[in-house]
Design a protein around this motif. Sequence first.
Motif, PDB file in Angstrom:
ATOM      1  N   LYS A 295       6.252   0.065  10.207  1.00 39.31           N
ATOM      2  CA  LYS A 295       5.272  -0.311  11.767  1.00 39.31           C
ATOM      3  C   LYS A 295       5.826  -1.506  12.263  1.00 39.31           C
ATOM      4  CE  LYS A 295       0.570   1.278  11.123  1.00 39.31           C
ATOM      5  NZ  LYS A 295      -0.825   0.738  11.312  1.00 39.31           N
ATOM      6  N   PRO A 296       6.109  -1.500  13.733  1.00 40.84           N
ATOM      7  CA  PRO A 296       6.478  -2.876  14.114  1.00 40.84           C
ATOM      8  C   PRO A 296       5.386  -3.994  13.889  1.00 40.84           C
ATOM      9  CG  PRO A 296       5.958  -1.421  15.731  1.00 40.84           C
ATOM     10  CD  PRO A 296       5.918  -0.646  14.524  1.00 40.84           C
ATOM     11  N   PRO A 297       5.505  -5.376  13.734  1.00 36.45           N
ATOM     12  CA  PRO A 297       6.912  -5.935  13.770  1.00 36.45           C
ATOM     13  C   PRO A 297       7.815  -6.023  12.589  1.00 36.45           C
ATOM     14  CG  PRO A 297       5.316  -7.476  13.553  1.00 36.45           C
ATOM     15  CD  PRO A 297       4.605  -6.276  13.588  1.00 36.45           C
ATOM     16  N   VAL A 298       7.014  -5.387  11.281  1.00 37.75           N
ATOM     17  CA  VAL A 298       7.812  -5.519   9.890  1.00 37.75           C
ATOM     18  C   VAL A 298       8.717  -4.557   9.486  1.00 37.75           C
ATOM     19  CG1 VAL A 298       6.147  -7.007   8.806  1.00 37.75           C
ATOM     20  CG2 VAL A 298       5.687  -4.663   9.060  1.00 37.75           C
ATOM     21  N   ASN A 299       8.331  -3.263  10.245  1.00 35.65           N
ATOM     22  CA  ASN A 299       9.152  -1.857  10.064  1.00 35.65           C
ATOM     23  C   ASN A 299       9.698  -1.644   8.799  1.00 35.65           C
ATOM     24  OD1 ASN A 299       9.226  -1.348  13.129  1.00 35.65           O
ATOM     25  ND2 ASN A 299      10.483  -3.520  13.412  1.00 35.65           N
ATOM     26  N   GLY A 300       8.800  -1.879   7.709  1.00 29.41           N
ATOM     27  CA  GLY A 300       9.043  -1.323   6.497  1.00 29.41           C
ATOM     28  C   GLY A 300      10.215  -2.195   5.840  1.00 29.41           C
ATOM     29  N   ARG A 301      10.176  -3.525   6.149  1.00 28.14           N
ATOM     30  CA  ARG A 301      11.186  -4.428   5.177  1.00 28.14           C
ATOM     31  C   ARG A 301      10.663  -4.489   3.868  1.00 28.14           C
ATOM     32  NH1 ARG A 301       9.478  -9.513   4.393  1.00 28.14           N
ATOM     33  NH2 ARG A 301       8.009 -10.274   5.901  1.00 28.14           N
ATOM     34  N   GLU A 302      11.330  -5.057   3.135  1.00 31.75           N
ATOM     35  CA  GLU A 302      10.966  -5.299   1.719  1.00 31.75           C
ATOM     36  C   GLU A 302      10.350  -6.585   1.527  1.00 31.75           C
ATOM     37  OE1 GLU A 302      14.343  -5.875  -1.061  1.00 31.75           O
ATOM     38  OE2 GLU A 302      13.110  -5.230  -2.723  1.00 31.75           O
ATOM     39  N   VAL A 303       9.158  -6.356   0.394  1.00 32.61           N
ATOM     40  CA  VAL A 303       8.335  -7.645   0.405  1.00 32.61           C
ATOM     41  C   VAL A 303       9.104  -8.806  -0.573  1.00 32.61           C
ATOM     42  CG1 VAL A 303       6.058  -8.195  -0.544  1.00 32.61           C
ATOM     43  CG2 VAL A 303       6.421  -5.955   0.525  1.00 32.61           C
TER      44      VAL A 303
ATOM     45  N   THR B  88      -9.157   6.334  10.947  1.00 25.42           N
ATOM     46  CA  THR B  88      -8.306   7.242  10.334  1.00 25.42           C
ATOM     47  C   THR B  88      -7.037   6.807   9.651  1.00 25.42           C
ATOM     48  OG1 THR B  88      -8.851   8.463  12.299  1.00 25.42           O
ATOM     49  CG2 THR B  88      -7.078   9.333  10.958  1.00 25.42           C
ATOM     50  N   TRP B  89      -6.842   6.791   8.239  1.00 28.38           N
ATOM     51  CA  TRP B  89      -5.702   6.431   7.678  1.00 28.38           C
ATOM     52  C   TRP B  89      -4.986   7.585   7.390  1.00 28.38           C
ATOM     53  CZ3 TRP B  89      -6.103   0.845   6.902  1.00 28.38           C
ATOM     54  CH2 TRP B  89      -7.805   0.566   7.007  1.00 28.38           C
ATOM     55  N   VAL B  90      -3.616   7.323   7.238  1.00 30.49           N
ATOM     56  CA  VAL B  90      -2.474   8.213   6.654  1.00 30.49           C
ATOM     57  C   VAL B  90      -1.959   7.626   5.638  1.00 30.49           C
ATOM     58  CG1 VAL B  90      -2.519   9.438   8.921  1.00 30.49           C
ATOM     59  CG2 VAL B  90      -1.038   7.574   8.408  1.00 30.49           C
ATOM     60  N   ARG B  91      -1.167   8.591   4.976  1.00 28.93           N
ATOM     61  CA  ARG B  91      -0.593   8.221   3.566  1.00 28.93           C
ATOM     62  C   ARG B  91       0.691   7.213   3.817  1.00 28.93           C
ATOM     63  NH1 ARG B  91       3.199  10.273  -0.449  1.00 28.93           N
ATOM     64  NH2 ARG B  91       2.153  10.479  -2.375  1.00 28.93           N
ATOM     65  N   ASN B  92       0.870   6.183   3.230  1.00 27.73           N
ATOM     66  CA  ASN B  92       1.952   5.324   3.486  1.00 27.73           C
ATOM     67  C   ASN B  92       3.221   5.901   2.838  1.00 27.73           C
ATOM     68  OD1 ASN B  92       3.740   3.283   3.452  1.00 27.73           O
ATOM     69  ND2 ASN B  92       2.739   1.936   2.169  1.00 27.73           N
ATOM     70  N   PRO B  93       4.218   6.304   3.526  1.00 27.84           N
ATOM     71  CA  PRO B  93       5.408   6.930   2.844  1.00 27.84           C
ATOM     72  C   PRO B  93       6.152   5.906   2.008  1.00 27.84           C
ATOM     73  CG  PRO B  93       5.702   6.533   5.087  1.00 27.84           C
ATOM     74  CD  PRO B  93       4.360   6.392   5.126  1.00 27.84           C
ATOM     75  N   ASN B  94       5.968   4.698   2.186  1.00 23.50           N
ATOM     76  CA  ASN B  94       6.751   3.722   1.585  1.00 23.50           C
ATOM     77  C   ASN B  94       6.001   3.141   0.176  1.00 23.50           C
ATOM     78  OD1 ASN B  94       8.919   3.955   3.352  1.00 23.50           O
ATOM     79  ND2 ASN B  94       8.165   1.657   4.383  1.00 23.50           N
TER      80      ASN B  94
END
Lengths: 315, 550
Positions: free
Chosen positions: B124-132, B228-234
């Motif tokens: 999601k923005p603003p992190v857009n799935g970057r690595e922790v 409403t929560w959806v599965r985190n694909p990452n």
Amino acid sequence: MLRRYLLKRLVVAIPSLLIASLIVFTLPRLLPGDAVQLMLEEKAYAKDLDELRHKLGLDRPIYVQYFAWLGQVVRGDLGESLWTRRTVAEELAARLPVTLLLGGMAAAFAVIIGIPIGVLSAVRADTLRDYVARSAAILGLSVPGFWLATLVIILPALWWGWTPHLGFTEFSKNPTAHVLQFILPSLILGIASGASIMRLTRAMLLEVLRQDYVRTAWAKGLRERAVVLKHSLKNAVIPVVTVFGIQVAQIFSATVIIESIFQLPGMGRFLFDAILQRDYPVIQGINLLVVSIIVLLNLLVDLTYAVLDPRIRYS
Amino acid sequence: MDQPASSLTRRDMLKLGGAALAAGTTGAGLLAAQPAAAQTPKRGGTFRLRLAVSPVHFDPQQTVAFSTMVPLSFSHSRLVKVKAGSSVKPGTTPLEPDLAESWTQPNDTTYVFKLRRGARWHPKPPVNGREVTAEDVKYTYERFLTLPGNPNRGLLEQVDKIEAVDKYTVKFTLKEPFAWFLDALASTSTWIIAKEAVEQYGDLKRPEACIGTGPWMLERYEPNVRFTWVRNPNYFLPGLPHADGVDIALETDPSTALAVWLAGRYDFAPEYGMVVRRSDLDAVKPRKPGLQMQDYIVGFGGITWIKLEQEPFKDVRVRRALAIATNWKEVLETNAWSQGHGAPNPAIPAAFRDWSIPIDQLPAEGRRLYEHDPREAKRLLAEAGYPSGFKTTLETTAGYGPDWMDAVQVTLAGWKKAGIEADLKLKEYGAFVSTTLFGKFDKMGGGLFGLWADPESYLYRYFMPGQPLNASGVNDPKLTEMIRLQRRTFSAAKRREIVYDIQRYVAQHVYGLYGPSVSAVAAWEPYVKNFGPNIGHDYGGRLMVAWLDR
């Protein structure tokens, strides 16, 4: 004449609103414990309390806070929530339509139920129908709305494993479902007011029906419909209109509980939470809005008198 | 294993409907939950459950509210977490890695955590799935420790320095040895947060800023209506979570919630902790055949603070008389949640089964406190110079709800039988929180304990001189030293011994009066597998390992 009257009433409303603003600003602050203490609760250390009070502007003298808030209000800014930092206007914009629709439908139900039954009861006074209507009205006045609402939900669940629709459907998603979801809660909300209106309509109409001009109307051979609805009801409902104004205010205060039970995201529940959290800007904003609505409503009621009875003049 | 540190606030208790009394675990199941170990997890479906209140906001570093921490347990991670699943006994909180893959402790004041490689933020923005990275952990805890007014800061106040050693290694240096440090990190208020979200939104209060690395992502939040929560694909744990989503209804009214559950629209019992009131069980059981249930003590209990420097409370015999005159069994019998089921509490709530000392291991005078006996109480009072009893005052709040007030009335009736007349002074909830709770009361104050999910807090916060919540004014050098010692003792077994000794000592000196904790009933539908109820707010962690098998 009407314009002058309106202007005069609006000018008179200004000091009323100012006094109301002072009250809604001061009263929450008289309660022991402030928003900061409630945010930090048992984890409060003196330094944190001071820091947070400063951050939220609560360390300023109360009169400074009041005038600062009043200045904002005059500019149309109701401030922002101490808890969520969202503007009060933004919060209200999301919730007010829900409460208005719920309250509005409840008021409509109250009138739709109360006036026809009241008329019927008066016209058929001391008959079985009258007794049934009066008994039903007493029942409607006696049964608390929250109890009725709870029963309406619990009993079908116990008997059939079913409950009425709960939750909220937005208008943009499904307009029909949006309106339908308000029917049951607004009906329950409107029952007590409907009962009140019914009893008052009956009493007032009975009094009017004994007037000489009504007897004259009967003597002229007019039909019952014309005598009751055209000649009597208009005069009888003037006090009912006055009471209706008060009832609407009561309906809005009762929305707190009904919204909670039916999971409707309205203003009532929001205000209740704000009071518990000492969220002063929200309490002030909602109360000021409600006071303004009531003032306007009373003005509307006064204007309605002239429509119902042309002898009433504005001066 | 140690306990995690998170907390319920007193207002949370109020919102939970005044559940009023506390919990530990009796362990005995009503209808044993099905072990899931031998079953193959199924992917898919949506969990449906109920919460009573909307979150105050979504910034975990600006509130102590459970209503915020429960939703964040779906979307966020910590370095370490409490293990979940049907094999975990309620009341125990074994730790396991979360975002940290492993950790070492080179000395008493240093902890080094290795992060999982490839763990990513929500797409999601603003992190857009970057690595922790380790910088994220450093940012999180530095904000935690420096953000003005973070009410959770005390949890990690022993932390002196946080360093990102490399991209995947983070080092914590403490000011002094603190044996509960890992447990503090497993708290449900120490969620790892994204710097970009704070920078974009100013803070994390808005739902748009609810961005984490947890098993589900917040798709939609409607205040006072639903989540409403959806599965985190990452999500970094392969195969998890099993369910594709979670729907949470925000339903305030308990009766409505029960009806909705009976109508089959929730998968779990509707009260906090997936619990159903025992008084409702008769209505529930016939309508829900096969329902899985487990006795489960959920954590709260009554506590009475006493002004120790005042007469007649200076005399320990008077304090013992008060405890002996308290009829804790009747308190449990009159409670709708427990209907007689529950446990007496020593200084640490019975809910902490690994840390709360069993009553039969207290010294004789400590055990005696739990045997309701008005005659013995009278005898003690006479011995202390009060043969006709005495009059006193008890300040409390009705804000905790009717169950709490029932417990207070039963307690007062017990005292009266021993000749102790307590004048009840009720305060509005906000006033109570800002005065009584901090020791601003005349003679005695009564409230709830069970607010923290770590056992240490019940000792440190209530008995250390200078702590704001030391409302009784305890200042006992021996006790102070014992509390310090357990903080420096890393061996869990040795620490437990010290913690037991502290509870023995406190029972001998009666520095507070403890009400019982209720044993409530956790319940979930037969098609929910590998779910195990437990104390704490980690709903997301417990549901992540569970699955639906309809």
